[in-house]
Design an enzyme around this catalytic site. Structure first.
Site, short mmCIF file in Angstrom:
data_model
loop_
_atom_site.label_atom_id
_atom_site.label_comp_id
_atom_site.label_asym_id
_atom_site.label_seq_id
_atom_site.Cartn_x
_atom_site.Cartn_y
_atom_site.Cartn_z
N HIS A 203 -31.87 -44.82 57.05
CA HIS A 203 -33.32 -44.82 56.83
C HIS A 203 -33.75 -45.44 55.50
O HIS A 203 -34.94 -45.62 55.27
CB HIS A 203 -33.88 -43.39 56.88
C1 UD1 Z 1 -38.62 -40.66 52.33
C2 UD1 Z 1 -38.20 -40.78 50.86
C3 UD1 Z 1 -36.70 -40.98 50.79
C4 UD1 Z 1 -35.96 -39.89 51.54
C5 UD1 Z 1 -36.49 -39.79 52.97
C6 UD1 Z 1 -35.88 -38.60 53.66
C7 UD1 Z 1 -39.82 -41.83 49.34
C8 UD1 Z 1 -40.22 -43.07 48.64
N1 UD1 Z 1 -38.82 -41.95 50.23
O1 UD1 Z 1 -38.31 -41.89 52.95
O2 UD1 Z 1 -36.29 -40.94 49.44
O3 UD1 Z 1 -34.60 -40.20 51.58
O4 UD1 Z 1 -37.92 -39.60 52.92
O5 UD1 Z 1 -35.93 -38.72 55.05
O6 UD1 Z 1 -40.38 -40.79 49.10
N2 UD1 Z 1 -42.57 -41.58 59.62
C9 UD1 Z 1 -42.96 -41.04 60.82
N3 UD1 Z 1 -43.06 -39.69 60.91
C10 UD1 Z 1 -42.79 -38.86 59.88
C11 UD1 Z 1 -42.40 -39.43 58.66
C12 UD1 Z 1 -42.29 -40.79 58.55
O7 UD1 Z 1 -43.22 -41.75 61.79
O8 UD1 Z 1 -42.89 -37.63 60.04
C13 UD1 Z 1 -42.42 -43.05 59.55
C14 UD1 Z 1 -43.71 -43.79 59.19
O9 UD1 Z 1 -43.68 -45.00 59.87
C15 UD1 Z 1 -43.55 -44.02 57.71
C16 UD1 Z 1 -42.05 -44.23 57.57
O10 UD1 Z 1 -41.48 -43.35 58.52
O11 UD1 Z 1 -44.28 -45.13 57.26
C17 UD1 Z 1 -41.50 -43.95 56.19
O12 UD1 Z 1 -41.84 -42.62 55.77
P1 UD1 Z 1 -41.89 -42.27 54.19
O13 UD1 Z 1 -42.06 -40.83 54.02
O14 UD1 Z 1 -42.83 -43.19 53.50
O15 UD1 Z 1 -40.47 -42.70 53.69
P2 UD1 Z 1 -39.04 -42.32 54.27
O16 UD1 Z 1 -38.38 -43.58 54.67
O17 UD1 Z 1 -39.13 -41.22 55.23
N1 UDP Z 2 -30.82 -34.31 58.84
C1 UDP Z 2 -31.26 -33.56 59.92
N2 UDP Z 2 -31.50 -34.21 61.09
C2 UDP Z 2 -31.31 -35.54 61.24
C3 UDP Z 2 -30.86 -36.29 60.13
C4 UDP Z 2 -30.63 -35.65 58.94
O1 UDP Z 2 -31.43 -32.34 59.81
O2 UDP Z 2 -31.55 -36.06 62.34
C5 UDP Z 2 -30.56 -33.61 57.57
C6 UDP Z 2 -29.19 -33.84 57.03
O3 UDP Z 2 -28.26 -32.97 57.64
C7 UDP Z 2 -29.40 -33.58 55.56
C8 UDP Z 2 -30.81 -34.07 55.31
O4 UDP Z 2 -31.43 -34.13 56.60
O5 UDP Z 2 -29.36 -32.19 55.28
C9 UDP Z 2 -30.79 -35.43 54.69
O6 UDP Z 2 -32.08 -35.96 54.71
P1 UDP Z 2 -32.36 -37.52 54.78
O7 UDP Z 2 -31.15 -38.24 55.22
O8 UDP Z 2 -33.61 -37.69 55.56
O9 UDP Z 2 -32.75 -37.86 53.25
P2 UDP Z 2 -31.89 -38.12 51.94
O10 UDP Z 2 -30.90 -37.04 51.77
O11 UDP Z 2 -31.27 -39.47 52.07
O12 UDP Z 2 -32.93 -38.14 50.88
#
Ligand code: UD1
Ligand code: UDP
Length: 372
Positions: A203
């Site tokens: 992601h």
């Molecule tokens: C965010 C964090 C990242 C973290 C990740 C965990 C920032 C800059 N990034 O990244 O550090 O590792 O969360 O998962 O804060 N979207 C949906 N539904 C949701 C959430 C997101 O559709 O419930 C989609 C949207 O298209 C959105 C995109 O995901 O634009 C990115 O979401 P965003 O929260 O901006 O960043 P993440 O990539 O999730």
């Molecule tokens: N995770 C989850 N379901 C998923 C993918 C990840 O519960 O489908 C959990 C994973 O086990 C870990 C956390 O989400 O505990 C990690 O979050 P993510 O990878 O979104 O963000 P990051 O750690 O890179 O910030």
């Protein structure tokens, strides 16, 4: 004492679960959900499974470019802090919700605690790196996961308030693994046999925003000698569509049977934490660009292949349990083929003993009492 906790993204809900439980035994906590993640499988499921209390305030910020998203959070968090007048604010990790919480509180002279402080990738192109550095520099308590982070903070001139408490995600694995084993049916649901499949998550912006990197990773995943279960982050799903990448995953209906090693990739919706823990624990290998998943693989004793050029969790690489391969398909496949079976035996407690939450609450109490 009264604490305001700011969460907003999936890993923050998980990290908050053990600390919320400890904090609320002795103190008031006002839980703020920024709304950065909002799909049920990115948010609600964690509150339900991990018994996290309902947020006291939901800011409903949703998805937006960084500036707009962070600004919307800042404005509303400031209001919450005016209303609630907490003794301290708690933020987790490195997302935009972390930075907004830390900045809003610091500007109001409310002391802030940063859980997972001092991590660095030394890649300032990552939004997370900017969030971490800025948050660390305005916080009063810096709860580090290892001595590496303590040393890094010292190198940046931050010595006061730094405590190596271990990783709160180790608490999560310790607390929730037994429940995952007893209640998750993810293996039978996906028709998987232990040790015969890989799990992948992707992601990071650096991978999803760059079509050639994302294509390389998908190509590599398709060629690894295991069926790959891929709980796909909504960002990645959107990126595949946007970049027009030719990717037709298996729908999983045939089951990820190890007798069919060419089955490729089975995409599933993002999973709940209990399913995810068990899926990782029984996997042959985990491939990921997630920070949390790298550590979980280590805690669960499963080798990890990291789809990035660098990692904040360097100790997992040094012990031989994690390999950094980036997005080159050949390197991805080679890393999986070269996995040591069984993996290297030694698995020291790199990031504490799974009791970070108790330490954090004790340190917060002590710090706040001294100031009274
Ligand atoms: C965010 C964090 C990242 C973290 C990740 C965990 C920032 C800059 N990034 O990244 O550090 O590792 O969360 O998962 O804060 N979207 C949906 N539904 C949701 C959430 C997101 O559709 O419930 C989609 C949207 O298209 C959105 C995109 O995901 O634009 C990115 O979401 P965003 O929260 O901006 O960043 P993440 O990539 O999730
Ligand atoms: N995770 C989850 N379901 C998923 C993918 C990840 O519960 O489908 C959990 C994973 O086990 C870990 C956390 O989400 O505990 C990690 O979050 P993510 O990878 O979104 O963000 P990051 O750690 O890179 O910030």
């Amino acid at each position: 004492m009264r604490f305001v906790t700011i969460v907003g993204a999936r890993p923050q809900f998980i990290k908050a679960a053990p600390l919320c439980a400890h904090l609320r035994r002795r103190h008031d906590e006002f839980l703020v959900h920024t709304g950065q993640h909002y799909d049920d499988n990115m948010s609600k499921v964690f509150f339900q499974e991990l018994a996290i209390p309902e947020p006291d305030r939901h800011l409903g910020v949703g998805s937006a470019p960084h500036g707009r998203q962070t600004a919307a959070m800042l404005e509303q968090i400031e209001q919450v802090l005016e209303e609630t007048e907490p003794d301290a604010v708690i933020v987790y990790g490195d997302t935009n919700s972390t930075l907004a919480g830390a900045l809003a509180a610091a500007k109001m002279n409310v002391p802030v605690a940063h859980v997972e402080a001092g991590l660095r990738s030394f890649n300032r192109n990552m939004p997370e790196e900017v969030n971490r550095i800025l948050s660390d520099h305005v916080c009063k308590w810096l709860f580090a996961t290892s001595q590496t982070s303590v040393d890094q903070l010292a190198a940046e001139g931050i010595r006061n308030g730094v405590h190596n408490v271990g990783d709160i995600m180790a608490d999560c694995v310790r607390l929730f693994s037994p429940k995952a084993r007893s209640s998750s049916n993810v293996l039978s649901r996906l028709r998987l046999q232990p040790g015969t499949y890989a799990v992948a998550t992707v992601h990071r912006a650096e991978n999803t925003d760059a079509p050639e990197r994302l294509s390389g990773i998908l190509d590599g995943l398709r060629k690894v000698p295991y069926p790959v279960i891929f709980p796909m982050h909504p960002r990645t799903r959107a990126a595949i569509r946007k970049h027009g990448i030719d990717f037709v995953p298996d729908d999983g209906t045939a089951g990820a049977d190890c007798a069919k090693p060419d089955r490729g990739i089975v995409v599933v919706e993002p999973l709940g934490y209990l399913d995810m823990l068990l899926l990782q624990q029984r996997a042959a290998v985990v491939l990921t660009d997630s920070g949390g998943v790298q550590k979980e693989a280590y805690y669960l004793g499963v080798p990890c292949v990291t789809l990035r050029e660098e990692t904040e969790w360097v100790e997992t690489v040094e012990t031989g349990w994690n390999r950094l391969v980036g997005s080159d398909p050949e390197k991805i496949v080679a890393a999986v083929q070269r996995l040591q079976v069984p993996p290297p035996g030694e698995r020291p407690m790199l990031y504490g003993d799974g009791h970070a939450a108790e330490r954090i609450v004790d340190l917060l109490e002590r710090g706040l009492c001294e100031n009274r």
